[in-house]
Write a protein that holds these residues in place. Sequence first.
Motif, PDB file in Angstrom:
ATOM      1  N   LYS A  13       0.999  -1.237   0.231  1.00  0.00           N
ATOM      2  CA  LYS A  13      -0.471   0.148  -0.300  1.00  0.00           C
ATOM      3  C   LYS A  13       0.660   0.973   0.046  1.00  0.00           C
ATOM      4  O   LYS A  13       0.111   2.480  -0.535  1.00  0.00           O
ATOM      5  N   VAL A  14       1.983   1.770   0.165  1.00  0.00           N
ATOM      6  CA  VAL A  14       2.907   2.246   0.701  1.00  0.00           C
ATOM      7  C   VAL A  14       3.513   2.423  -0.842  1.00  0.00           C
ATOM      8  O   VAL A  14       3.699   3.757  -1.496  1.00  0.00           O
ATOM      9  N   SER A  15       3.269   1.324  -1.700  1.00  0.00           N
ATOM     10  CA  SER A  15       4.196   1.527  -3.070  1.00  0.00           C
ATOM     11  C   SER A  15       3.069   2.041  -3.574  1.00  0.00           C
ATOM     12  O   SER A  15       3.165   3.009  -5.373  1.00  0.00           O
ATOM     13  N   HIS A  16       2.232   1.509  -3.490  1.00  0.00           N
ATOM     14  CA  HIS A  16       0.875   2.085  -4.304  1.00  0.00           C
ATOM     15  C   HIS A  16       0.948   4.207  -3.599  1.00  0.00           C
ATOM     16  O   HIS A  16       0.594   4.381  -5.477  1.00  0.00           O
ATOM     17  N   LEU A  17       0.783   4.441  -2.781  1.00  0.00           N
ATOM     18  CA  LEU A  17       0.765   5.619  -2.593  1.00  0.00           C
ATOM     19  C   LEU A  17       1.888   6.473  -3.295  1.00  0.00           C
ATOM     20  O   LEU A  17       1.947   7.768  -3.566  1.00  0.00           O
ATOM     21  N   LYS A  18       2.899   5.771  -2.747  1.00  0.00           N
ATOM     22  CA  LYS A  18       3.852   6.632  -4.220  1.00  0.00           C
ATOM     23  C   LYS A  18       4.081   6.777  -5.149  1.00  0.00           C
ATOM     24  O   LYS A  18       4.304   7.637  -6.103  1.00  0.00           O
ATOM     25  N   LYS A  19       3.320   5.559  -6.233  1.00  0.00           N
ATOM     26  CA  LYS A  19       3.302   6.255  -7.226  1.00  0.00           C
ATOM     27  C   LYS A  19       1.385   6.963  -7.885  1.00  0.00           C
ATOM     28  O   LYS A  19       1.545   6.830  -9.000  1.00  0.00           O
ATOM     29  N   SER A  20       1.007   6.906  -7.292  1.00  0.00           N
ATOM     30  CA  SER A  20      -0.156   7.882  -6.950  1.00  0.00           C
ATOM     31  C   SER A  20      -0.470   8.978  -7.552  1.00  0.00           C
ATOM     32  O   SER A  20       0.800   9.914  -6.991  1.00  0.00           O
ATOM     33  N   THR A  21      -1.114   9.505  -8.736  1.00  0.00           N
ATOM     34  CA  THR A  21      -0.883  10.542  -9.292  1.00  0.00           C
ATOM     35  C   THR A  21      -2.183  11.290  -8.643  1.00  0.00           C
ATOM     36  O   THR A  21      -1.992  12.200  -9.367  1.00  0.00           O
ATOM     37  N   LYS A  22      -2.944  11.011  -7.586  1.00  0.00           N
ATOM     38  CA  LYS A  22      -4.383  11.987  -7.359  1.00  0.00           C
ATOM     39  C   LYS A  22      -4.796  11.229  -6.076  1.00  0.00           C
ATOM     40  O   LYS A  22      -4.860  10.479  -6.053  1.00  0.00           O
ATOM     41  N   ILE A  23      -5.887  11.958  -5.441  1.00  0.00           N
ATOM     42  CA  ILE A  23      -5.945  11.911  -4.280  1.00  0.00           C
ATOM     43  C   ILE A  23      -7.653  10.931  -4.530  1.00  0.00           C
ATOM     44  O   ILE A  23      -8.455  11.536  -4.694  1.00  0.00           O
ATOM     45  N   THR A  24      -7.912   9.886  -3.607  1.00  0.00           N
ATOM     46  CA  THR A  24      -9.217   9.379  -3.747  1.00  0.00           C
ATOM     47  C   THR A  24      -9.475   8.775  -2.616  1.00  0.00           C
ATOM     48  O   THR A  24      -8.702   8.729  -1.609  1.00  0.00           O
ATOM     49  N   ALA A  25     -10.555   8.157  -2.236  1.00  0.00           N
ATOM     50  CA  ALA A  25     -11.289   7.749  -1.202  1.00  0.00           C
ATOM     51  C   ALA A  25     -10.102   6.687  -0.264  1.00  0.00           C
ATOM     52  O   ALA A  25     -10.007   6.421   0.678  1.00  0.00           O
ATOM     53  N   SER A  26      -9.644   5.980  -1.673  1.00  0.00           N
ATOM     54  CA  SER A  26      -8.926   3.882  -1.398  1.00  0.00           C
ATOM     55  C   SER A  26      -7.776   5.275  -0.735  1.00  0.00           C
ATOM     56  O   SER A  26      -6.928   4.559  -0.012  1.00  0.00           O
ATOM     57  N   HIS A  44      12.194  18.105   1.411  1.00  0.00           N
ATOM     58  CA  HIS A  44      11.865  17.354   0.563  1.00  0.00           C
ATOM     59  C   HIS A  44      11.953  16.058  -0.597  1.00  0.00           C
ATOM     60  O   HIS A  44      12.110  15.642  -1.653  1.00  0.00           O
ATOM     61  N   LYS A  45      12.738  15.341   0.724  1.00  0.00           N
ATOM     62  CA  LYS A  45      12.701  14.061   0.020  1.00  0.00           C
ATOM     63  C   LYS A  45      11.421  13.934   0.808  1.00  0.00           C
ATOM     64  O   LYS A  45      11.328  12.389  -0.542  1.00  0.00           O
ATOM     65  N   ILE A  46      10.575  14.109   1.279  1.00  0.00           N
ATOM     66  CA  ILE A  46       9.033  13.869   1.631  1.00  0.00           C
ATOM     67  C   ILE A  46       8.754  14.002   0.720  1.00  0.00           C
ATOM     68  O   ILE A  46       7.814  12.693  -0.081  1.00  0.00           O
ATOM     69  N   PHE A  47       8.165  14.845   0.240  1.00  0.00           N
ATOM     70  CA  PHE A  47       7.717  15.170  -0.983  1.00  0.00           C
ATOM     71  C   PHE A  47       8.756  14.584  -2.374  1.00  0.00           C
ATOM     72  O   PHE A  47       7.203  14.046  -3.214  1.00  0.00           O
ATOM     73  N   GLU A  48       9.512  14.643  -2.119  1.00  0.00           N
ATOM     74  CA  GLU A  48      10.020  13.099  -3.681  1.00  0.00           C
ATOM     75  C   GLU A  48       9.493  12.002  -3.670  1.00  0.00           C
ATOM     76  O   GLU A  48       9.197  11.019  -5.014  1.00  0.00           O
ATOM     77  N   ALA A  49       9.089  10.933  -2.752  1.00  0.00           N
ATOM     78  CA  ALA A  49       9.335   9.911  -2.606  1.00  0.00           C
ATOM     79  C   ALA A  49       7.555  10.175  -2.362  1.00  0.00           C
ATOM     80  O   ALA A  49       6.452   9.341  -2.737  1.00  0.00           O
ATOM     81  N   TYR A  50       6.548  11.121  -2.217  1.00  0.00           N
ATOM     82  CA  TYR A  50       5.152  10.486  -1.985  1.00  0.00           C
ATOM     83  C   TYR A  50       4.595  12.685  -2.969  1.00  0.00           C
ATOM     84  O   TYR A  50       4.136  12.885  -2.915  1.00  0.00           O
ATOM     85  N   PRO A  51       4.558  12.136  -4.405  1.00  0.00           N
ATOM     86  CA  PRO A  51       4.115  13.756  -5.303  1.00  0.00           C
ATOM     87  C   PRO A  51       2.645  13.600  -5.060  1.00  0.00           C
ATOM     88  O   PRO A  51       2.258  14.847  -5.444  1.00  0.00           O
ATOM     89  N   ILE A  52       1.865  12.988  -4.278  1.00  0.00           N
ATOM     90  CA  ILE A  52       0.473  13.184  -3.865  1.00  0.00           C
ATOM     91  C   ILE A  52       0.638  14.113  -3.081  1.00  0.00           C
ATOM     92  O   ILE A  52       0.189  15.177  -3.389  1.00  0.00           O
ATOM     93  N   LEU A  53       1.674  14.176  -1.968  1.00  0.00           N
ATOM     94  CA  LEU A  53       1.513  16.269  -0.873  1.00  0.00           C
ATOM     95  C   LEU A  53       1.728  17.366  -1.904  1.00  0.00           C
ATOM     96  O   LEU A  53       1.745  17.905  -1.697  1.00  0.00           O
ATOM     97  N   GLY A  54       1.787  17.045  -3.214  1.00  0.00           N
ATOM     98  CA  GLY A  54       2.390  18.433  -4.196  1.00  0.00           C
ATOM     99  C   GLY A  54       1.336  18.263  -4.936  1.00  0.00           C
ATOM    100  O   GLY A  54       1.439  19.635  -5.342  1.00  0.00           O
ATOM    101  N   LEU A  55      -0.181  17.340  -4.452  1.00  0.00           N
ATOM    102  CA  LEU A  55      -1.254  18.442  -5.900  1.00  0.00           C
ATOM    103  C   LEU A  55      -2.103  18.932  -4.207  1.00  0.00           C
ATOM    104  O   LEU A  55      -1.426  19.351  -3.616  1.00  0.00           O
ATOM    105  N   ASP A  56      -2.957  20.267  -5.827  1.00  0.00           N
ATOM    106  CA  ASP A  56      -3.169  20.843  -4.740  1.00  0.00           C
ATOM    107  C   ASP A  56      -3.457  20.491  -3.367  1.00  0.00           C
ATOM    108  O   ASP A  56      -4.310  21.656  -2.639  1.00  0.00           O
ATOM    109  N   GLU A  57      -4.855  19.199  -3.421  1.00  0.00           N
ATOM    110  CA  GLU A  57      -5.438  18.461  -2.530  1.00  0.00           C
ATOM    111  C   GLU A  57      -4.597  17.538  -1.282  1.00  0.00           C
ATOM    112  O   GLU A  57      -4.973  17.550  -0.409  1.00  0.00           O
TER     113      GLU A  57
END
Length: 581
Positions: free
Chosen positions: A310-323, A345-358
């Motif tokens: 699930k962590v790996s899935h989060l790191k590859k996610s490109t949008k924020i959904t309920a799941s 900056h390492k945290i944001f690089e590992a989890y790109p979804i944090l850089g989304l508007d939401e």
Amino acid sequence: MSKFLELLISWGLNESEARLFEENGFDEDVLRLSKIEELQPILVLFPLASQIKFKRKFEALKSEDPSSEDDHDIYEPGPSNSTQTVHTVTPKSHPVSVSPCLESSTSVSDADIVNLISQSPPGERRKASESPKTGTRKSPRLQQQQQAHASVAPETSKRKLFPEVDFTISDHKKLEETIKKEPKGKAVLTNYATTKSLSNKEKGVIANIIAAVELKDSPTSEIKTSRLKELSKFVCRLFPTEDQEEWYSPHKTVNKISVRAKGRLQNIRDNIRKGLIAAGAVSSQRSRKAKHVVLVSEKPTETAKELQDKVSHLKKSTKITASTKTYWRETADIRWNEWKDQPIHKIFEAYPILGLDEGWELFEIDFELKYPKQVHSLEVNWSNFKECLLSFTREKCKTDKNAVAVVKQNNINLNEEDDDLSTIEAAKLLALTLNRCTNIGNWKLEKQDIINGFMPVATSEVDIASKIDAKKSKYATIGRGSQMQVFPIALDFEAETKGCVYVLDKLYRVSSPLVALDLSFKITQVLGTEYPKEAKVSWMYLQKHLYNIHTEFDVTYAEERKLLKALLEHKLKVQQDQSKA
């Protein structure tokens, strides 16, 4: 002198120290319910000797208090067309009182809205009334609970314990009569007949009366959104110059952007609900869902491999959904362990979804997991804090010419006709009151630097970039460029006030400066970053006295003690003047 004061004085406190408890709503019953850490905001004002005396006596009091059984809710089923009657049996150490105003008539006061929260019985909880979905296998524990419940009250399991309030337009006549009957409501109507407008204070009076009347018979119920719409129409019929959207604007979608419901009635509804949840009088929808999952789900505990997937899935996610949000909750411990000693900056690089508007929504989830009781602390406490700060500053300006000059220089409105500060004005006032104009390296701090360190105000999109660049330049000159990571910005342009939060060259846009202030604090706590150096005292004050979060690394500043003492002394003086009058 009350028996409670006599008890505290017998413990070794002086009268002024004992009165601090009474002025904050304490009596012997509330004291018995309290934990020592919950009393820390008051004890910190005492000398060390008084603290030691109090703690020893308090421990003795708690040890003498016999343990009592849990509260029990006894249901009496009535006719199908009648309202559910609930009798709550509570131990002696948990007295339940009802506001005399709400008990005997429809007469209300400004304090009733607080009473709805503070006087809710500790044992009340919203019970899940619906059975699990068809096809879901019930656990033996759930079956036993349902059988026991059916044997006591078979009919009540089909009803909700606290049904939503449902009114019709015919109730408007009763509501109007109550406003005309109330002294403060009558004064507002009389003044409106002359001025044809309502001040912020008068709007607050009307909103409080409406909320108290609506929740008179069922303080822990929730007013429907359809009713809020009817109430906003009622206000505009009673006060024709008022804008209906200022009182209630329903949830809508504008240019594919979801806009939450807003308005004075929506705000007071939300604040009451949050207060009830914080007091434990009702449970939140999220906690009810979590409880339901625990009861009916027999899914085995996830393995480390499944969580890592699930962590790996989060790191590859490109949008924020309920799941995505569900996975974010489930993997919290793994992520937090991974983030230790990691630069932002390492945290944001590992989890790109944090850089989304939401992306800020994920930080809010983490804060809720870390501090579940403090999620709504700022929203609940901010209004009362602003009122105290405004009253204290007005009193100070009567004798301090320097304070008057500073207030005028920073465009802070202390007009006696307006009993409300904007969030921007309150933030400026707090930063100025707690200012410590000491140097940071070769950076000589000025008062404007302290205000900008707490919450700078931008008047245009270009000004946002200018404020960020100026801050970067200041931090670079003292060799701390990497420490400028999280801070809020108030946006005061285009005829509306909004906010944003700067996090490592990312701007999260939010609906108001207060939300920006709240979100900035939460992100700082989740990421473990430092507060802005130039306004550290103000941020520490928020942490300890509005969020009630205390850590072993906290520092108590002289400015903080002075403000706390001054606010308490001013509050006592105002109450004494009122009692004499």
